[in-house]
Design a protein around this motif. Structure first.
Motif, short mmCIF file in Angstrom:
data_model
loop_
_atom_site.label_atom_id
_atom_site.label_comp_id
_atom_site.label_asym_id
_atom_site.label_seq_id
_atom_site.Cartn_x
_atom_site.Cartn_y
_atom_site.Cartn_z
N LEU A 1 6.86 17.25 6.40
CA LEU A 1 6.96 16.24 5.34
C LEU A 1 7.75 15.02 5.83
N GLN A 2 8.84 15.28 6.55
CA GLN A 2 9.65 14.17 7.06
C GLN A 2 8.88 13.37 8.10
N THR A 3 8.03 14.05 8.86
CA THR A 3 7.21 13.35 9.86
C THR A 3 6.20 12.45 9.17
N VAL A 4 5.60 12.94 8.12
CA VAL A 4 4.59 12.16 7.39
C VAL A 4 5.22 10.98 6.67
N ALA A 5 6.38 11.21 6.04
CA ALA A 5 7.01 10.17 5.21
C ALA A 5 7.45 8.99 6.06
N SER A 6 7.44 7.80 5.45
CA SER A 6 7.86 6.60 6.17
C SER A 6 9.29 6.70 6.64
N GLN B 1 0.85 -1.18 0.00
CA GLN B 1 0.00 0.00 0.00
C GLN B 1 0.89 1.23 0.00
N MET B 2 0.67 2.14 -0.97
CA MET B 2 1.51 3.32 -1.14
C MET B 2 0.66 4.58 -1.07
N LEU B 3 1.18 5.59 -0.38
CA LEU B 3 0.49 6.88 -0.30
C LEU B 3 1.46 7.99 -0.68
N GLN C 1 1.80 8.16 12.30
CA GLN C 1 2.21 6.95 13.01
C GLN C 1 1.25 5.80 12.73
N ALA C 2 -0.04 6.10 12.68
CA ALA C 2 -1.03 5.06 12.39
C ALA C 2 -0.82 4.47 11.00
N LEU C 3 -0.45 5.31 10.04
CA LEU C 3 -0.16 4.81 8.69
C LEU C 3 1.05 3.89 8.72
N ARG C 4 2.09 4.27 9.49
CA ARG C 4 3.27 3.40 9.58
C ARG C 4 2.90 2.07 10.19
N GLU C 5 2.11 2.11 11.26
CA GLU C 5 1.70 0.87 11.92
C GLU C 5 0.86 0.00 11.01
N SER C 6 0.17 0.62 10.06
CA SER C 6 -0.63 -0.14 9.09
C SER C 6 0.21 -0.62 7.92
N LYS C 7 1.53 -0.41 7.98
CA LYS C 7 2.46 -0.87 6.95
C LYS C 7 2.17 -0.20 5.60
N ILE C 8 1.78 1.07 5.65
CA ILE C 8 1.55 1.83 4.42
C ILE C 8 2.79 2.68 4.15
N LYS C 9 3.32 2.57 2.94
CA LYS C 9 4.54 3.27 2.55
C LYS C 9 4.16 4.68 2.11
N VAL C 10 4.64 5.70 2.84
CA VAL C 10 4.19 7.07 2.62
C VAL C 10 5.35 7.92 2.08
N PHE C 11 5.03 8.70 1.03
CA PHE C 11 5.97 9.66 0.47
C PHE C 11 5.41 11.07 0.73
N GLY C 12 6.25 11.97 1.20
CA GLY C 12 5.84 13.34 1.41
C GLY C 12 6.51 14.26 0.40
N ILE C 13 5.72 15.00 -0.36
CA ILE C 13 6.25 15.88 -1.41
C ILE C 13 5.69 17.27 -1.17
#
Length: 2028
Positions: free
Chosen positions: A1176-1181, A1135-1137, A1154-1166
């Motif tokens: 952005l760094q906080t949001v990104a995985s 899962q990618m966001l 943090q909830a997204l990380r725990e859900s194993k969702i790979k997050v990119f912040g742009i």
């Protein structure tokens, strides 16, 4: 299970085959038997089901003829232990037995130890003392009724029952292990099984068994029958004749020997028998040659008498006596004639003397020793005596020999052993003259050198070869001889051209010594012979037409594949003879031989020389010819879909088969037909040889009915066709060279792998056609088919008539035409550049010729002429080597000649990554002939023979970005996942057994080349993903992005263009957000890329002023990444966001992120323009997934990188590299800004470098230096290995000139350094452990993003220092540096000298660590390390890899008694210690034990129980734990699956104990569970399978080392300087709109406070943070060292602004980001942590948890608020309420300054002397009482009564100073603290607060979360708890309902803390749950409703008082004595 119901019909049919005899005539005999019921009473059954089992037993007994002289009955129940309910002689009537059975009660117990129960039955229930009548000849039967698998080993019990001649019948109820039941039963047919509801139906089955035994219709044959074909043997019975034996036992032995003699062919040339007795001395009763007839010998045995006398026995002396006095020729022994010598020892007691040497002496003679012992004998001694443990038998008494003699008779009559005689060891060559014939042959002898032959039989093998050679004329022009041997590997003794005469050959044969080994790889040895002996270089004359012969001599079965190799030898013209002896199978020999007639077998090796006369004639006359005459023969098999999905279409399928065979000449000698249906499994309709005529075949097809089934396993069915249908046994004529065809017809996708079975079929010579209909997978059909042109796909079964004619035309082709068609493959006439990248390492040496042939064949299909196709070949191992470039040869002939002349490169390493990068940089270039820039397709074909030893991801990404089309071919040793990653798409990957099978995939590769020919390379980064994924774009749709939205949309479009949407691999969703989130389309909306792109074009900008990213993230997680929206998360799809932000969020983003990380969702912040980089760094995985660009147009610059990361399945979150190395060397690279901007500062940079270099140890070869300059490009000035002396480096630096150019591309330069500088070829010593350091000096902000390359450098272990000045971005510097304090921001570079010393100190830091912490032998480094291994059945495939991993880790430890200690435990359903922490104190002993480790097995995985076992049994002083000495305790868990029990309590208990747990799991393990078990979540690791463990080994060791350092220095830092004084002060300023007017006063206050601090080195440090809606760090604790710099920074502070006042989020930010070591906090070094909060308003979020977390951390918080601030809130935040102060406005702050500073100094003094805890007053009495009230909806009506109850209880407490304290917490879904233990001191205040309580409300009742909240937030020192002062902690829970979450772990944690919990519940509460929560079950009480609470008040108070009194007298540890509680409360 149904198969076991046929017992009553067919159970007796096979009994005679296992020693069971049907005795029909005996039915009229007295029905008598001893019957024992063994019933499962464990928790596997349960109480309810136990009653059903009891009823079943009653129903059986009711129909039995029960009586003293008829059937006797006993019953045993088992669980943890067996329990005898009554014995056989207890009851004589049926009524008594039935009454007793009805009275049985359920035993219960967690374990079902059936093994122990079976042993108990054998030992205690069947003897005469228990009523057993075996000695009277009455049969004994056991009925086992089991409800689950046994918890222990059953083998010993089974063996005891079989030796006792007991009939055992197994009954399974419910979930049972049928394999186990079959092993227990006397025969497999004696098993019945049923589910529990049908158990009653088993009655008749059991009755038929019991009556069969009782009526003697089932009997065991106990007489010793006449032995057939017993060879010569000398047998001696050595009998214990002491008084231990007893007369009865001795008579039984004597009778046994007499019966044995009667059954043997006794005589001088047959079997001889001797007898001896022994007590303290031995005596020969009968010598071997004393009697020559059966009668005389039997009479002599009958006359022997027991010697008796002393109870002592000397067995050692007796064995010596047998050797010296009885095994002599004059005593009849024929040992010198090679006759087997057998000795049977019958012992009744342990020997008084030593048996070791006598046994060794007998074994050296080759004597085969067996042993039988009674219960009093020493089993271990007998095992030491016997040649094999399986030949040791322990009997209850020796009368069992008469009842079941076969277990002794069988080995006595069949064993043949080694006879070793003491003869001279010199080689004696016997020269025999024989007549030879004129023969010309090359003969290679291939000898089995394994243990199957052994040294004893070597003489017979040598004799055989010598005899053959003596019959031949050996010389170069006649017969040549070669000799090689094999076992697991191969060894050449001499080649065909080694010896030129017979004598030399004979001498070489005489020197043959066997290599030994238990493995036998015959196929590999034959392949080795073909490749290495039948070659011209080895003397082979095959090309001259000389017959090639291979003679295989073997004694065991091959453990690898041989058939294919045998065929290969035959096709190569080699004539194979197979000669075998001993355990080898004759059928196997016939398979290996050229034809079956050339296979020769003898039962024993001594007979081997007799084969010479048989083999000589064919050896010199037979010629190998594999050609056969042509005919119309064909073998055609149909494999058809028989699943339920094709039920309605089955007539179409039958019609299709009929139409295909209609034109064929079907007949047994023409075309043969077979049909197989399949679904989950294959089901045969008929074989190729079933029907001889066409009419019969057609009739059979018309009669076909659908087999049925839910799913399709086509791969399994293909294997069935290969192994069964296309075999000679079932009619295939494949060995006669008849063409073999397979037509596969399927209507669906296979659930298993089809490619490998299809390749195996093709390799065998079968030509498959694939026909796919409806839902069939086109790729699978192509993979099955011979080549893609042989694959057919139609939409519906009615369209099959378009296929059958084409199929029939192929099948009917004449053989020559067919061969041409099969070979035909063409490559489309489209120009292309093709590069073959060939693995030339040592591992591919044997397969290299096959690779050459393959490359030649493919090139022959290309159009290599003119300007058409071009070809290049590159080989690689450690480094690549070009054989020729794309433009080297202009013609096909030249290319083919070059390929033929290729020589294998060789080399041990396999660096595929480096090779791919080399090809990209040096082959696919214009100078090398590549036409990529002209748009010509670029194709790379990789042939790999092993897993790469370097990283392939970067090079692969680079090649794909260039548009190169990659195809991958690998052998079994290659990594399939790695190959799939390399390939253009995973489908372009082929896995082979070895390169010899390349011809089978040749057509497929050519087809792929055709596909690749249409792939035009593009200069953009087109990255093809290698796995499915769900991608969600979350777009900022606020007003911030109105003008840039079109650029955002284009960016999204470009990303989507690189995804695989059309084939269903990738799914895409788009969401916009501003104040709220709005979905444009979800993941399931589009399956077409065009439709998706069109929809993107129509998206309209959302708009909105507010920006709430946090809410949007939460919305996406809950509503878009859900199954209803199309998410495939549950299927394991990544899962990618991608979040695109145009401005800072106004709400909290941390928790949603943090909830997204725990859900194993790979997050990119742009982010663009106003976006917050920190946000952005906080949001990104990971920070590496955060990107920042100046505007939307710049998004295209990062698109390739984002696509690459998005599509890379190997991408992992980076881990921080350790600073520790095992060596002292450093490799230091300076990356300096040489742009135009730095020209004026260049001298300062150069001087700085020279100063640093001047302090390095270059001349001693410790340090190496390299320099790189950059601006818009990077250039190397010199490499790490360029200069060897300091002087030469300094001269080079002096001469440096600015590179020039602008602007600065720092990211590109960092990537350049990573790719070019830290490589072995550039001088890097990283692989040798050298520290890798990068010093970046930059004078301006980067024009590209440096984050990706910076993260890559960190991931690869490079420690980066970043130094900046001028226009440099400080945040950018920190993101580049290894950690924030490795970033330095200077006003200009002239200040560089000021930081030189600091940098040098950090350079030396790694040395200090290595010298003081990690030097081998440092006495401070001690660890107790326990490995907990999953030994369950689920881990059977991974256990070997796990064992290797443990061994490798232990290799890295310093195992000694006073250093590292190791223990190892395995678990499945139970845990078992293999060895303890004090079992071994030497590494070699630990390693030896690990090497011998075998898997425990077991179906369950009780991780929780195993952790508890570790805590209770391993981390204890008796087991070697040094926990109480302060030695770190470490647990490494390796788990292959989710635990089948609860792990919470055990994991919490280990953490409480201070155990550092590391959890490692394979793909089936539960990641969250591992994180829960691990000491910290980051200590949990996952691997896809345990073969990947090596890749995390170094990380684990690094973590272990870090923990040791942490423990050794009292904190998790690496270096602790105890000389540090001072304090760390953080000022947290409210910057919201409400403080705008007061901000200048706040700023002045901060300045004045800073001015009073001591900011010299190692004194005070300062940080300032401002907040409103979110926090912003102005500077960290380590940003500035000088007071002037800090004051300047404070003066420049500007008011932040913002409507929200999120004080809670700011406090959390301080904890997570400021008070950390990377930000300069020295908390772990014992430095006081001070937080000063200036607040202007009540918070708009919750401060409870963050404030408590800071207190828990020991942070001393002072709260200062203006008039609008909430004073209670400030008290809650402050460390103690008295640390909270108020002012009317911030202009009054100066008057508080001195008071604040004096408070801070007082606290610091306290901390320095006492530590950061509240001062303990040991005079404190009283108690801390917490009320936890259920405030959920269910207690609304009862809440007034609960409140009144609390008031009355409080009223009775003593609330004066230092007496009782009270807190009240209410909960429903979450808990809320109304007040803490230190909130109020006066009773009146507390009662007022209680009266004002309001019901909380809420549907959920999360009692578990509430209990955890109490533990973490209430019972802590900052909240007023005095637990650490010994004050009793009381918790009173009032509960109105069962908890909706789990209470186990929190309740256990409270108990572990010593909290005394009383649980009171209303009628809806769960009483069991209350008992579990309460400290003891008796302290849980219930009331019908809460209005009854008053009646319990006094009882509760007296109970509490009793507890306090107990604690006061016992002390805080006497938990066991707490509960002398009044009976009134117990009885309430």
């Amino acid at each position: 299970m149904e198969r076991h119901w046929c017992f009553s019909l067919c159970a007796f049919m096979g009994l005679a085959f296992c020693g069971l005899i049907l005795n029909v005539k005996a039915q009229s005999a007295q029905e008598s038997a001893d019957l024992v019921f063994l019933i499962d009473g464990s928790e596997s059954v349960g109480v309810t089901n136990f009653l059903r089992i009891r009823t079943l037993a009653l129903n059986v007994i009711e129909r039995l003829l029960v009586g003293k002289d008829a059937i006797r009955v006993a019953v045993v129940q088992y669980s943890n232990n067996p329990q005898t309910e009554f014995e056989l002689n207890r009851y004589e009537s049926r009524a008594e037995i039935q009454h007793a059975v009805k009275g049985l009660s359920f035993l219960g117990g967690a374990e079902a130890n059936l093994g122990a129960a079976l042993e108990n039955v054998a030992e205690s229930l069947l003897g005469s003392e228990a009523g057993g009548r075996a000695e009277e000849g009455v049969p004994q039967a056991l009925v086992v009724i089991s409800a689950g698998p046994s918890s222990d080993d059953t083998k010993k019990g089974i063996r005891a029952l079989k030796q006792a001649n007991v009939f055992t019948f197994s009954v399974g109820i419910g979930s049972v292990d049928l394999t186990e039941l079959e092993a227990i039963a006397t025969d497999k047919s004696f098993v019945a099984a049923s589910d529990i509801t049908s158990a009653a139906q088993l009655r008749d089955v059991i009755l038929s068994f019991v009556n069969g035994v009782a009526q003697r219709t089932i009997v065991l044959e106990t007489d010793i029958t006449e032995a057939l074909a017993v060879g010569k043997r000398d047998i001696i019975f050595l009998i214990d004749g002491s008084q231990n034996m007893g007369g009865t036992q001795f008579i039984a032995i004597r009778q046994f020997i007499m019966r044995f003699v009667d059954s043997m062919p006794i005589g001088r040339d047959q079997v001889q028998v001797g007898v001896a007795q022994f007590t303290t001395s031995p005596k020969a009763e009968i010598h071997l040659n004393a009697y020559g007839t059966k009668e005389a010998l039997s009479n002599a045995v009958n006359r022997t008498r027991l010697r008796g006398g002393t109870p002592e026995v000397n067995l050692g002396a007796a064995l010596n006596f047998v050797r010296t006095q009885m095994l002599r020729p004059d005593a009849g022994s024929r040992i010198q004639e090679g006759v087997p010598q057998l000795l049977l020892v019958l012992s009744a007691k342990k020997s008084s003397d030593d048996v070791t040497q006598p046994v060794q002496d007998l074994q050296q003679m080759g004597v085969l020793i067996m042993a039988v012992g009674s219960k009093a004998a020493d089993e271990q001694e007998l095992k030491a005596i016997s040649i094999n443990e399986n030949l040791v038998f322990i009997v209850k008494d020796f009368r069992q020999l008469l009842r079941n003699p076969k277990f002794i008779v069988a080995p006595l009559s069949t064993l043949s052993g080694v006879v070793v005689t003491e003869v001279p060891t010199e080689t004696v060559t016997e020269i025999t003259t024989v007549q030879t014939q004129r023969v010309v042959r090359d003969i290679v002898f291939l000898v089995d050198g394994s243990n199957y032959v052994g040294n004893t039989n070597l003489q017979f093998v040598r004799e055989f070869i010598t005899s053959v050679v003596n019959h031949l004329d050996v010389r170069p022009d006649r017969v040549q001889i070669a000799l090689m041997q094999f076992a697991g590997d191969q060894r050449t003794e001499f080649y065909l051209n080694t010896h030129s005469n017979k004598q030399d050959v004979l001498n070489g044969i005489a020197q043959l010594r066997l290599m030994g080994g238990s493995r036998l790889n015959t196929g590999a040895a034959m392949e080795y012979a073909l490749q290495n002996h039948f070659q011209p270089s080895a003397g082979s004359r095959r090309r001259q037409g000389v017959q090639q012969v291979l003679v295989l001599i073997t004694g065991g079965e091959a453990q690898d594949a041989v058939k294919q190799v045998a065929d290969k030898l035959a096709l190569a013209g080699v004539l194979t003879f197979a000669v075998g002896a001993g355990p080898v199978d004759q059928a196997f020999l016939q398979t290996v031989a050229f034809v079956p007639d050339l296979a020769y077998y003898r039962s024993s090796f001594p007979s081997l020389p007799n084969v010479v006369t048989e083999i000589m004639k064919p050896l010199i006359t037979v010629v190998g010819d594999t050609k056969t005459e042509e005919g119309e023969e064909r073998d055609v098999a149909f494999l058809i879909d028989g699943s339920d999905a094709v039920a309605s279409d089955f007539p179409h399928i039958k019609d299709f088969i009929l139409k295909v065979i209609e034109p064929l000449h079907v007949g047994i000698n023409k075309v043969r037909i077979s049909v197989v249906q399949y679904s989950e499994n294959p089901k045969l309709s008929f074989y190729l040889n079933t029907y001889p005529t066409k009419e019969e075949v057609i009739s059979a097809i018309n009669g076909l009915t659908l087999a049925g089934g839910r799913s399709l396993n086509t791969g399994e069915a293909l294997s069935f066709m290969k192994d069964i249908v296309f075999s000679s046994e079932y009619g295939s004529r494949i060995s006669e060279n008849v063409p073999q065809f397979l037509i596969v017809l399927t209507g669906g996708r296979s659930q298993d792998n089809v490619r490998d079975p299809a390749i195996a079929l093709k390799t065998k010579g079968v030509v498959p056609f694939g026909v796919g209909v409806k839902n069939a997978d086109r790729r699978q059909i192509e993979a099955i088919s011979h080549n893609p042109t042989f694959a057919f796909n139609v939409k519906d079964f009615s369209q099959l008539n378009t296929v059958h004619q084409r199929l029939g035309s192929y099948v009917s082709l004449p053989k020559e035409s067919l061969a041409a068609v099969l070979q035909q493959a063409y490559v489309e006439d489209v120009k292309k550049d093709v590069v073959f990248l060939v693995d030339g390492s040592d591992g591919t040496r044997n397969g290299f010729s096959a690779v050459q042939d393959f490359v030649q064949t493919v090139v022959e299909k290309l159009n290599v002429e003119g300007d058409k196709d071009r070809v290049s070949v590159v080989q690689y191992s450690q480094e690549p080597e070009v054989n020729f470039y794309l433009n080297t040869f202009p013609t096909k002939g030249d290319v083919l000649d070059a390929i033929r002349n290729l020589r294998h490169k060789g080399g041990r390493a396999v660096n595929t990554g480096a090779a791919l990068q080399f090809v990209r940089d040096n082959i696919f270039t214009a100078s090398s002939g590549s036409r990529r820039l002209e748009g010509v397709p670029q194709i790379l074909i990789l042939l790999s023979g092993g897993r790469s030893e370097d990283d392939i991801r970067g090079p692969v990404r680079n090649m794909k970005e260039m548009g190169i089309f990659l195809l991958s071919i690998g052998t079994r040793n290659a990594d399939t996942l790695e190959l799939q990653t390399i390939s253009h798409d995973p489908k372009y990957t082929v896995s082979l057994i070895d390169f010899d099978t390349l011809p089978a995939v040749q057509q497929e590769i050519i087809f792929w080349i055709n596909e690749a020919s249409h792939h035009i390379p593009k200069p953009t980064s087109k990255v093809i993903e290698s796995a499915r994924k769900d991608v969600v774009f979350l777009l900022d749709g606020s007003d911030n992005t109105r003008n840039t939205f079109e650029g955002i949309r284009r960016f999204v479009q470009r990303i989507v263009e690189n995804l695989n949407v059309d084939d269903g691999s990738d799914q895409v969703a788009v969401v916009q957000y501003s104040k709220d989130a709005e979905i444009n389309f979800d993941l399931k909306s589009f399956s077409s890329k065009n439709e998706l792109l069109n929809s993107l074009k129509s998206i309209v900008h959302k708009g909105g002023r507010d920006v709430k990213m946090g809410a949007a993230l939460e919305y996406v997680r809950e509503s878009v990444f859900s199954a209803s929206s199309g998410s495939r998360h549950a299927d394991g799809v990544p899962q990618m966001l991608l979040v695109l932000s145009g401005g800072r969020s106004s709400d909290d983003i941390r928790h949603p992120a943090q909830a997204l990380r725990e859900s194993k969702i790979k997050v990119f912040g742009i982010g663009m323009r106003k976006a917050d980089v920190l946000e952005l760094q906080t949001v990104a995985s990971t920070p590496g997934f955060a990107f920042s660009v100046s505007d939307a147009e710049s998004l295209e610059n990062i698109q390739p990188k984002v696509s690459s990361l998005l599509n890379d399945p190997q991408e992992r979150l980076p881990t921080a590299p350790t600073l520790l190395g095992s060596r002292l060397e450093r490799d230091i690279v300076f990356l300096i800004d040489g742009s135009d901007d730095s020209r004026n500062r260049y001298n300062a940079i150069r001087t700085f470098m020279m100063n640093i270099i001047g302090k390095l140890d270059v001349d001693q070869k410790q340090d190496q230096v390299a320099v790189v300059q950059y601006s818009n490009t990077a250039a190397t000035e010199f490499y790490l290995n360029t200069h060897a002396t300091k002087e030469s480096i300094l001269n080079a630096v002096r001469s440096l000139k600015p590179k020039g150019g602008r602007p600065q591309y720092t990211g590109t330069a960092l990537q350049f350094v990573k790719d070019r500088m830290f490589l072995p070829s550039a001088g890097s010593r990283r692989s040798e452990g050298a520290q890798q350091i990068l010093v970046l000096v930059v004078s301006g902000r980067s024009r590209d993003s440096p984050r990706g390359p910076a993260e890559a450098l960190k991931s690869s272990g490079v420690v980066t220092f970043a130094l900046g000045s001028g226009m440099t971005d400080p945040i950018e510097l920190q993101s580049i540096s290894f950690q924030p304090d490795y970033a330095y921001f200077l006003s200009d570079f002239n200040k560089l000298p000021e930081i030189e010393q600091n940098i040098e100190a950090k350079f030396a830091r790694s040395k200090l660590l290595e010298e003081k912490v990690f030097i081998e032998g440092d006495e401070r480094i001690k660890r107790d390390i326990v490995f907990l291994l999953d030994g369950s059945d689920n881990n059977r495939n991974g256990f070997t890899a796990m064992r290797t991993f443990v061994r490798n880790v232990v290799e890295s430890l310093n195992v000694e008694e006073n250093k590292d200690r190791v223990a190892l435990v395995q678990f499945s359903n139970v845990a078992v210690a293999n060895f303890y922490l004090n079992s071994f104190f030497k590494k070699e002993n630990v390693l030896r034990s690990i090497q011998g480790l075998s898997q425990r097995g077991g179906r369950a995985q009780h991780v929780g129980a195993a952790l508890q076992f570790i805590k209770d049994n391993i981390f204890t002083t008796p087991s070697g734990s040094r926990r109480l000495e302060g030695v770190p305790q470490m647990l490494i868990l390796l788990s292959a699956g989710k635990s089948t029990d609860n792990v919470d309590a055990a994991a919490a208990a280990l953490k409480e104990l201070g155990v550092f747990t590391f959890g490692i799991g394979s793909k089936n393990a539960d990641t969250r569970e591992l994180q829960k078990i691990s000491y910290e979540a980051r200590y949990a690791q996952s691997v896809s399978d345990f073969n990947e463990l090596p890749r995390i080994q170094e990380k684990l060791l690094s973590s272990l080392d870090a923990v040791v350092t942490s423990v050794s220095t009292e904190g998790p830092t690496v270096i602790v300087d105890r000389g540090v004084t001072g304090k760390d002060v953080v000022l947290l300023l409210d910057g919201s709109d409400g403080t705008r007017n007061g901000f200048p006063a706040m700023r002045d206050f901060v300045q004045r406070v800073v001015d009073k601090l001591k900011l010299e080195e190692k004194q005070d440090r300062v940080s300032v943070v401002q907040y409103s809606g979110d926090p912003t760090a102005h500077f960290y604790l380590n940003t500035y060292q000088r007071k002037g710099d800090i004051l300047d920074a404070v003066r420049n502070l500007r008011h932040k602004g913002g409507r929200a006042v999120n004080t809670g989020a700011a406090l959390q930010f301080i904890r997570d980001n400021i008070l950390t070591a990377p930000s300069g906090s020295r908390r772990l070094e014992g430095v006081p942590q001070i937080l000063i909060l200036l607040s202007g308003a009540k918070t708009t979020d919750n401060v409870d948890a963050p404030a408590a977390a800071l207190k828990e951390l020991g942070v001393l918080t002072f709260g200062i608020g203006s008039r609008n601030a909430d004073s209670q809130e400030l008290q809650k935040i402050s460390y103690e309420p008295r640390y909270a102060q108020s002012v009317s406005d911030f202009n009054e702050l100066p008057r508080m300054q001195e008071q604040l500073l004096s408070s801070v100094d007082a606290v610091v003094t306290s901390v320095s002397t006492e530590g950061p805890t509240v001062i303990v007053d040991r005079g404190v009495t009283g108690k801390d009482v917490v009320f936890l009230l259920d405030g959920s909806d269910g207690t609304r009506n009862g809440f007034p009564a609960m409140r009144d109850f609390v008031q009355r209880v409080v009223d009775k407490l003593k609330l004066e100073e230092k007496q009782d304290r009270v807190s009240v917490v209410q909960y429903s879904g979450d808990p809320t603290a109304h007040f803490y233990l230190n909130t109020y001191q006066r009773k009146g205040d507390i009662l007022d607060a209680v009266r004002n309580l309001r019901h909380k409300g809420g549907r959920a009742v999360n009692t578990g979360a509430a209990l955890q909240f109490i533990r973490d937030n209430i019972l802590t020192a900052p909240s007023g708890s005095r637990r650490l002062e010994g004050v009793p902690q009381i918790l009173i829970l009032l509960s109105g309902a069962k908890s909706t979450d789990n209470v186990d772990a929190p309740a256990a944690a409270l108990k572990e803390l010593g909290v005394l919990t009383f649980g009171i519940g209303s009628r809806n509460a769960d009483s069991r749950e209350l008992q579990k929560i309460s400290y003891e079950p008796r302290y849980a009480q219930s009331v019908s409703d809460f209005n009854e609470l008053p009646r319990m008040q006094e009882q509760l108070l007296s109970s509490v008082d009793a507890v306090v009194t107990s604690i006061s007298t016992e002390g805080p540890t006497g938990v066991h004595a707490f509960f002398e509680i009044s009976s009134s409360f117990q009885q309430a």
